[in-house]
Scaffold this motif. Structure first.
Motif, PDB file in Angstrom:
ATOM      1  N   GLU A   1       0.730  -1.255   0.026  1.00 56.40           N
ATOM      2  CA  GLU A   1       0.169  -0.124   0.062  1.00 56.40           C
ATOM      3  C   GLU A   1       0.723   1.225  -0.168  1.00 56.40           C
ATOM      4  OE1 GLU A   1      -0.974   2.530   2.627  1.00 56.40           O
ATOM      5  OE2 GLU A   1      -0.967   1.160   4.698  1.00 56.40           O
ATOM      6  N   SER A   2       0.336   2.294  -0.494  1.00 58.51           N
ATOM      7  CA  SER A   2       0.989   3.703  -0.462  1.00 58.51           C
ATOM      8  C   SER A   2       0.055   4.787  -0.157  1.00 58.51           C
ATOM      9  CB  SER A   2       1.682   3.778  -1.983  1.00 58.51           C
ATOM     10  OG  SER A   2       0.397   3.939  -2.897  1.00 58.51           O
ATOM     11  N   THR A   3      -0.773   4.520   0.814  1.00 57.36           N
ATOM     12  CA  THR A   3      -1.588   5.633   1.114  1.00 57.36           C
ATOM     13  C   THR A   3      -0.864   7.084   1.607  1.00 57.36           C
ATOM     14  OG1 THR A   3      -3.074   4.039   2.166  1.00 57.36           O
ATOM     15  CG2 THR A   3      -3.501   6.340   2.574  1.00 57.36           C
ATOM     16  N   TYR A   4       0.352   6.883   2.249  1.00 58.39           N
ATOM     17  CA  TYR A   4       1.209   7.896   2.664  1.00 58.39           C
ATOM     18  C   TYR A   4       2.514   7.664   2.082  1.00 58.39           C
ATOM     19  CZ  TYR A   4      -2.455   9.661   6.180  1.00 58.39           C
ATOM     20  OH  TYR A   4      -3.260  10.253   6.794  1.00 58.39           O
ATOM     21  N   GLY A   5       2.273   7.330   0.584  1.00 62.58           N
ATOM     22  CA  GLY A   5       3.627   7.056   0.020  1.00 62.58           C
ATOM     23  C   GLY A   5       4.359   8.235  -0.413  1.00 62.58           C
ATOM     24  N   ASP A   6       3.889   9.264  -0.248  1.00 61.40           N
ATOM     25  CA  ASP A   6       4.502  10.854  -0.432  1.00 61.40           C
ATOM     26  C   ASP A   6       4.742  11.511   0.622  1.00 61.40           C
ATOM     27  OD1 ASP A   6       2.112  11.330  -0.338  1.00 61.40           O
ATOM     28  OD2 ASP A   6       1.856  12.461  -2.193  1.00 61.40           O
ATOM     29  N   ARG A   7       4.757  11.164   1.843  1.00 61.83           N
ATOM     30  CA  ARG A   7       4.709  12.078   2.951  1.00 61.83           C
ATOM     31  C   ARG A   7       5.153  11.318   4.202  1.00 61.83           C
ATOM     32  NH1 ARG A   7      -1.559  13.024   2.372  1.00 61.83           N
ATOM     33  NH2 ARG A   7      -1.018  11.952   0.372  1.00 61.83           N
ATOM     34  N   ALA A   8       5.587  12.163   5.267  1.00 63.77           N
ATOM     35  CA  ALA A   8       5.713  11.590   6.493  1.00 63.77           C
ATOM     36  C   ALA A   8       4.932  12.410   7.550  1.00 63.77           C
ATOM     37  CB  ALA A   8       7.395  12.049   6.955  1.00 63.77           C
ATOM     38  N   HIS A   9       4.666  11.436   8.653  1.00 65.04           N
ATOM     39  CA  HIS A   9       3.779  11.810   9.883  1.00 65.04           C
ATOM     40  C   HIS A   9       4.858  12.811  10.496  1.00 65.04           C
ATOM     41  CE1 HIS A   9       0.818   8.996   8.795  1.00 65.04           C
ATOM     42  NE2 HIS A   9       1.471   7.985   9.079  1.00 65.04           N
TER      43      HIS A   9
ATOM     44  N   PRO B   1      12.498  -8.996  -3.853  1.00 61.74           N
ATOM     45  CA  PRO B   1      11.339  -9.912  -4.623  1.00 61.74           C
ATOM     46  C   PRO B   1      11.689  -9.530  -6.221  1.00 61.74           C
ATOM     47  CG  PRO B   1      10.511  -7.839  -3.524  1.00 61.74           C
ATOM     48  CD  PRO B   1      11.892  -7.711  -3.157  1.00 61.74           C
ATOM     49  N   GLN B   2      11.105 -10.242  -7.000  1.00 60.82           N
ATOM     50  CA  GLN B   2      11.164 -10.035  -8.198  1.00 60.82           C
ATOM     51  C   GLN B   2      10.492  -8.571  -8.551  1.00 60.82           C
ATOM     52  OE1 GLN B   2       9.856 -13.405 -10.902  1.00 60.82           O
ATOM     53  NE2 GLN B   2      10.088 -14.781  -9.090  1.00 60.82           N
ATOM     54  N   THR B   3       9.383  -8.352  -8.015  1.00 61.23           N
ATOM     55  CA  THR B   3       8.632  -7.219  -8.368  1.00 61.23           C
ATOM     56  C   THR B   3       7.878  -6.584  -7.178  1.00 61.23           C
ATOM     57  OG1 THR B   3       8.267  -8.054 -10.606  1.00 61.23           O
ATOM     58  CG2 THR B   3       7.122  -6.054 -10.124  1.00 61.23           C
ATOM     59  N   ALA B   4       8.085  -5.414  -6.800  1.00 61.18           N
ATOM     60  CA  ALA B   4       7.067  -4.686  -6.051  1.00 61.18           C
ATOM     61  C   ALA B   4       5.833  -3.889  -6.684  1.00 61.18           C
ATOM     62  CB  ALA B   4       7.712  -3.976  -4.876  1.00 61.18           C
ATOM     63  N   TYR B   5       4.546  -4.501  -6.602  1.00 61.94           N
ATOM     64  CA  TYR B   5       3.587  -3.588  -7.013  1.00 61.94           C
ATOM     65  C   TYR B   5       2.878  -2.409  -5.967  1.00 61.94           C
ATOM     66  CZ  TYR B   5       4.012  -7.039 -10.483  1.00 61.94           C
ATOM     67  OH  TYR B   5       4.568  -8.132 -11.546  1.00 61.94           O
ATOM     68  N   VAL B   6       2.826  -1.250  -6.084  1.00 63.06           N
ATOM     69  CA  VAL B   6       2.443  -0.275  -5.406  1.00 63.06           C
ATOM     70  C   VAL B   6       1.299   0.097  -5.613  1.00 63.06           C
ATOM     71  CG1 VAL B   6       3.417   1.989  -4.557  1.00 63.06           C
ATOM     72  CG2 VAL B   6       5.075   0.290  -5.292  1.00 63.06           C
ATOM     73  N   VAL B   7       0.220  -0.068  -4.662  1.00 67.50           N
ATOM     74  CA  VAL B   7      -1.312   0.058  -4.711  1.00 67.50           C
ATOM     75  C   VAL B   7      -1.646   0.957  -3.682  1.00 67.50           C
ATOM     76  CG1 VAL B   7      -1.330  -2.162  -6.127  1.00 67.50           C
ATOM     77  CG2 VAL B   7      -1.603  -2.177  -3.745  1.00 67.50           C
ATOM     78  N   HIS B   8      -3.043   0.979  -3.579  1.00 69.31           N
ATOM     79  CA  HIS B   8      -3.871   1.682  -2.800  1.00 69.31           C
ATOM     80  C   HIS B   8      -3.028   3.039  -2.243  1.00 69.31           C
ATOM     81  CE1 HIS B   8      -5.814   1.997   1.340  1.00 69.31           C
ATOM     82  NE2 HIS B   8      -6.464   0.982   1.145  1.00 69.31           N
TER      83      HIS B   8
ATOM     84  N   ALA C   1       1.526   6.874  -4.953  1.00 68.97           N
ATOM     85  CA  ALA C   1       1.967   5.410  -5.395  1.00 68.97           C
ATOM     86  C   ALA C   1       3.480   5.899  -6.153  1.00 68.97           C
ATOM     87  CB  ALA C   1       0.903   4.848  -6.432  1.00 68.97           C
ATOM     88  N   GLU C   2       3.396   6.712  -6.984  1.00 65.21           N
ATOM     89  CA  GLU C   2       4.676   6.877  -7.748  1.00 65.21           C
ATOM     90  C   GLU C   2       5.607   7.328  -6.961  1.00 65.21           C
ATOM     91  OE1 GLU C   2       5.153   6.308 -10.758  1.00 65.21           O
ATOM     92  OE2 GLU C   2       3.430   6.148 -11.832  1.00 65.21           O
ATOM     93  N   ALA C   3       5.451   7.986  -5.876  1.00 65.17           N
ATOM     94  CA  ALA C   3       6.736   8.578  -4.889  1.00 65.17           C
ATOM     95  C   ALA C   3       6.999   7.128  -4.231  1.00 65.17           C
ATOM     96  CB  ALA C   3       6.020   9.621  -3.892  1.00 65.17           C
ATOM     97  N   LEU C   4       6.395   6.443  -3.695  1.00 67.39           N
ATOM     98  CA  LEU C   4       6.851   5.179  -3.057  1.00 67.39           C
ATOM     99  C   LEU C   4       7.618   4.436  -3.830  1.00 67.39           C
ATOM    100  CD1 LEU C   4       7.200   3.737  -0.363  1.00 67.39           C
ATOM    101  CD2 LEU C   4       5.140   2.778  -0.602  1.00 67.39           C
ATOM    102  N   ALA C   5       7.044   3.959  -5.193  1.00 63.34           N
ATOM    103  CA  ALA C   5       7.586   3.396  -6.041  1.00 63.34           C
ATOM    104  C   ALA C   5       9.105   3.816  -6.221  1.00 63.34           C
ATOM    105  CB  ALA C   5       6.960   3.195  -7.364  1.00 63.34           C
ATOM    106  N   GLY C   6       9.264   5.283  -6.330  1.00 58.83           N
ATOM    107  CA  GLY C   6      10.412   5.676  -6.589  1.00 58.83           C
ATOM    108  C   GLY C   6      11.346   5.689  -5.499  1.00 58.83           C
ATOM    109  N   ARG C   7      11.062   5.454  -4.391  1.00 56.71           N
ATOM    110  CA  ARG C   7      11.827   5.147  -3.175  1.00 56.71           C
ATOM    111  C   ARG C   7      12.261   3.852  -2.996  1.00 56.71           C
ATOM    112  NH1 ARG C   7      10.277   8.764   2.214  1.00 56.71           N
ATOM    113  NH2 ARG C   7      11.933   7.667   2.994  1.00 56.71           N
TER     114      ARG C   7
END
Length: 459
Positions: A208-216, A419-426, A432-438
């Motif tokens: 999941e990536s609900t907060y994938g582009d930010r910090a608490h 893993p072979q692949t990480a799929y970034v969703v939710h 989602a793009e930000a977390l995939a980049g990280r």
């Protein structure tokens, strides 16, 4: 053996989680959530699933939030008859969530017919109580440490997710095609729950990536103190739209600690949500089980962790109506958390026009919801067919979220063999793009943001 994965929800948006695993001879759906928020997504709840529900062998549910389990009654009505696999506490909470959702939808359909404000000639509920009850009969509990064989060597096991009571991340598949589905990943510093367990080796990850582009960031408790203090001092009502599952008990715990420390006035605190009251009973029952491995140890000492001192649990509609315009300063916690339905709408309708009051948002607000409109500064919102002016103060406190933020997700995944692949969703597309980049830059993983209804081969 060929194994494929299709993203039937939580792709391009933050709700509607549904991931279909086709493993030659076995068809497994991980999560069966409702789309929420913008109308373009909500309309997809009414569209047929990409495969006939009768062809799905089993459904695995990670936790009891509506965007992960709310589509179950529709699937059962349309022909699904296999097991719905989940944890014990998730099964208890799903009963509450689905029955409440069915009741709300039936009431909204009735209101739409009687008010004649609907665009549809015969407004109807997406699912009704009979559909919900049929779905509940299929729940099958998987206990900690157990592995369930779903047939043809396809296995599932569940591990503590730390997001809400009963939440799990799931590992599903055959040898060589084992997939980790994070569900909603909890925070390591959740005030009530133990952190997520560490994941083991898998072949692919769906995260999941609900907060994938930010910090608490910031201190949510201090923000809450500030909002409560000046609202109560001017004689106003502090209205907290809150998710009935987890957020309500969390807020009660925080308010209890603040009252005990003398940091906020000891005013009446009302919990006005039938679903929240029933869910609170599940939390209390789980706490009473001293062998339960989900709660932090400090909650097991010092009396009822949710009793603020002047706590009133509001059981019926008559008592609820009295909270529309209280004659004294108080705190009202009511569902739903994004103001999409429930008793909180009546309170908002009566309290938003008055400057002495304050609406305190304490959770993620999906685009297209009333909660998101309030968070974005709307000066009027539509409730029950009419517009209500927003004159009350609105405080948007983001730090109470039960989702891990971007750094916490990466830290949780860091010890996992690549893993072979990480799929970034939710997540919203930018998150989602930000977390995939990280994941690419920090872990050197292959990370992909899948499209809605995209199908990929994983083995």
């Amino acid at each position: 053996m060929t194994t494929n994965l299709t993203f039937l929800g939580a792709a391009g948006t933050v709700t509607g989680s549904k991931f279909l695993l086709d493993a030659e001879g076995r068809r497994i759906l991980v999560d069966a959530g409702l789309f929420q928020g913008d109308r373009e997504w909500r309309r997809r709840n009414w569209q047929p699933l990409a495969v006939p529900p009768s062809t799905i062998d089993a459904i695995v549910v990670t936790h009891a939030h509506l965007d992960h389990c709310g589509f179950l009654p529709v699937l059962v009505r349309e022909g699904f008859s296999g097991p719905v696999v989940c944890s014990r506490h998730t099964a208890q909470l799903i009963e509450i969530v689905l029955r409440d959702a069915a009741h709300i939808q039936e009431e909204e359909a009735r209101w739409a017919r009687e008010s004649q404000l609907s665009k549809h000639a015969e407004p109807r509920a997406l699912f009704d109580t009979a559909d919900a009850e049929a779905a509940l009969k299929l729940l099958e509990v998987l206990r900690p440490g157990e592995t369930l064989d779903l047939g043809d060597d396809v296995r599932v096991d569940l591990h503590r997710g730390g997001h809400i009571l009963g939440s799990r991340f799931a590992v599903v598949g055959r040898e060589g095609a084992r997939m980790l589905f994070s569900g909603d990943l909890g925070r390591p510093d959740h005030p009530l729950l133990l952190p997520p367990e560490k994941p083991g080796p898998v072949d692919h990850v769906v995260v999941e990536s609900t907060y994938g582009d930010r910090a608490h960031e910031g201190n949510p408790v201090e923000e809450l103190v500030a909002a409560l203090d000046h609202t109560l001092a001017r004689g106003g009502v502090a209205l907290l739209p809150a998710f009935a599952i987890d957020r309500t008990p969390l807020l009660l715990r925080v308010v209890r600690d603040l009252v005990s420390a003398g940091r906020i006035p000891n005013v009446p605190v009302y919990v006005d949500s039938p679903m929240a009251l029933t869910a609170l009973a599940v939390y209390r029952e789980a706490l009473a089980d001293r062998g339960d491995q989900e709660f932090r140890r400090e909650l097991l000492v010092g009396g009822d962790p949710f009793d603020t001192g002047r706590l009133t649990l509001v059981p019926g509609p008559v008592e609820s109506e009295q909270l529309n315009d209280p004659s004294h300063p108080c705190i009202v916690i009511s569902a739903s958390g994004m103001a999409t339905g429930g008793r909180v709408l009546h309170h908002l309708e009566h309290q938003l026009p008055h400057r002495r009051n304050c609406v305190i948002l304490t959770g993620y607000q999906v685009p297209g919801t009333r909660g998101r409109a309030l968070a974005d500064g709307a000066r009027e919102i539509k409730i029950h067919g009419g517009y209500v002016p927003v004159r009350a103060e609105v405080a948007n406190i983001r730090g109470f979220s039960a989702h891990a933020d971007a750094s916490q997700v990466v830290a949780w995944l860091r010890d996992l063999p690549e893993p072979q692949t990480a799929y970034v969703v939710h997540g919203e597309p930018s998150a989602a793009e930000a977390l995939a980049g990280r994941l690419r830059s920090q872990l050197w993983w292959t990370a992909v943001v899948p499209r809605y209804e995209e199908r990929v081969r994983i083995a």
